[in-house]
Enzyme design. Structure first.
Site, short mmCIF file in Angstrom:
data_model
loop_
_atom_site.label_atom_id
_atom_site.label_comp_id
_atom_site.label_asym_id
_atom_site.label_seq_id
_atom_site.Cartn_x
_atom_site.Cartn_y
_atom_site.Cartn_z
N SER A 166 0.79 -1.23 0.00
CA SER A 166 0.00 0.00 0.00
C SER A 166 0.82 1.28 0.00
CB SER A 166 -0.95 0.02 1.20
OG SER A 166 -2.04 -0.84 0.98
N LYS A 198 0.02 3.77 -2.63
CA LYS A 198 -0.98 4.83 -2.52
C LYS A 198 -0.35 6.22 -2.37
CE LYS A 198 -4.64 1.92 -0.56
NZ LYS A 198 -3.98 0.72 0.02
N SER A 243 -5.61 3.74 4.72
CA SER A 243 -5.09 2.95 3.60
C SER A 243 -6.21 2.26 2.83
CB SER A 243 -4.07 1.92 4.10
OG SER A 243 -3.33 1.38 3.04
#
Length: 379
Positions: free
Chosen positions: A70, A73, A125
């Site tokens: 993640s 992101k 997230s």
């Protein structure tokens, strides 16, 4: 602006466009970062970078292509925050928000803004937030992934390829620790991104109808490490624990990246402690010698120079930067005060650590041509 008074005696290097040279330096460094031998961490890839200039202070497998979960992101949120109409509510794509993994709690039919989605990516997230933003911006996940790879190239991420906006595992979805540090450095220059990722919690509005929701940041360093200002956590079974963080102390900002690091929180603590203790924000004024440049066709023979740029640079104990002047051997009159004449580049171990504009500190008019009578009479 600082007054520089001594004579520049030698002919200096005639510079072309420095940004091209800087980009070339960055690409060279990206391919040749050696591992740091006097300190080790339990990570598949790791980097410590000076956020001011991109200097790499610590590296382990810095260019290895690894899954980054993640932390992906960071790029998705940055690109989202670069869009217009950030605060306009729209209906999220129902299929996009139905995704596995971490979530900000979006449901089909919900209204949200790109601002809320960026917050949902960087704090809890949210995979749903990342996919909803991608579809809103480019229509499909695939089209947005193409945009991600274009943006990554602009940043200089040579060992990265993006397939998903969320960071869920996918073939050919990877990045290097060095590239993720470059990405964090770029993202932190966006004021909106920097503010969001530094917050331990935020209230944003979304839903059907939109209503306030409290989002909590997964980044423990914001609460545990003095001066922490971001950036993003990540985990999948394939990638392991991934963490991109940033912290500021005494005028120095460091970025730390670990990919595939089982004990990431403590590892980041240790790397910050090690390098903050070794670095000092040093005034660039005391590092530069005084200069003046010959002027052809002027009443005076020289023009005094001054430098503009970063006021400080982070140096290790006992370190003295090498200085590269990118200036012509002389300039033609007239010269205007403040006129850009070239650059001064400070390097440590071959890495650029500061770039300062060299400007005229005074104006010099062109020498007045004598009149015909003055030429005939010698007056």
């Amino acid at each position: 602006m600082r007054r520089l008074t001594a004579v520049l005696a030698a002919v200096l290097l005639v510079a072309g466009c420095f940004w091209g040279a800087f980009a070339q330096d960055r690409a060279t460094v990206a391919q040749t970062i050696p591992d740091t031998l006097d300190f080790s961490v339990d990570a598949k890839g790791a980097v410590v970078m000076d956020a001011q200039n991109g200097r790499v202070l610590f590296a382990k497998n810095a260019n290895g292509r690894l899954p980054m979960a993640s932390t992906t992101k960071i790029l998705t949120a940055l690109m989202t925050l670069e869009q217009p109409d950030l605060y306009r509510q729209f209906q999220v794509d129902g299929q996009a928000v139905q995704v596995e993994g971490s979530s900000m709690g979006l449901r089909p039919g919900d209204q949200a803004s790109l601002w809320a989605l960026a917050c949902g990516m960087l704090l809890p997230s949210g995979n749903d937030a990342a996919q909803a933003a991608a579809v809103k911006i480019d229509g499909t996940i695939e089209a947005f992934a193409q945009r991600m790879n274009q943006r990554a190239q602009e940043i200089g991420m040579e060992d990265s390829h993006f397939v998903t906006p969320s960071g869920l595992d996918a073939p050919e979805h990877y990045a290097s620790a060095y590239d993720m540090a470059l990405l964090a450095r770029e993202a932190l220059q966006n004021p909106l991104f920097a503010w969001i990722c530094s917050q331990t919690s935020l209230e944003v509005s979304y839903g059907d109808p939109p209503a306030p929701h409290q989002l909590t940041n997964h980044n423990r360093l914001l609460r545990e490490y003095p001066g922490a200002v971001g950036v993003k956590t990540g985990y999948t079974k394939k990638a392991g624990r991934c963490l991109v963080s940033a912290a500021q102390q005494e005028g120095v900002t460091l970025i730390v990246v670990t990919l595939g690091c089982p004990d990431d929180w403590n590892t980041h603590h240790a790397l910050y402690d090690r390098y903050f203790a070794r670095l000092t924000a040093t005034s660039t004024e005391g590092l530069l010698p005084a200069l003046r440049l010959p002027v052809a066709g002027a009443e005076g023979a020289w023009v005094e120079l001054a430098c503009e740029g970063p006021e400080t640079v982070a140096l290790l104990e006992g370190e003295t930067p090498e200085i590269e002047y990118q200036l012509p051997p002389f300039v033609w009159a007239p010269v205007e005060k403040g006129q850009l004449l070239g650059w001064a580049v400070l390097r440590c171990d071959g890495q650029p650590v500061a770039r300062l504009a060299v400007k005229a500190n005074e104006g010099l008019p062109a020498r007045k041509k004598p009149s015909l009578w003055e030429r005939l009479t010698g007056g």
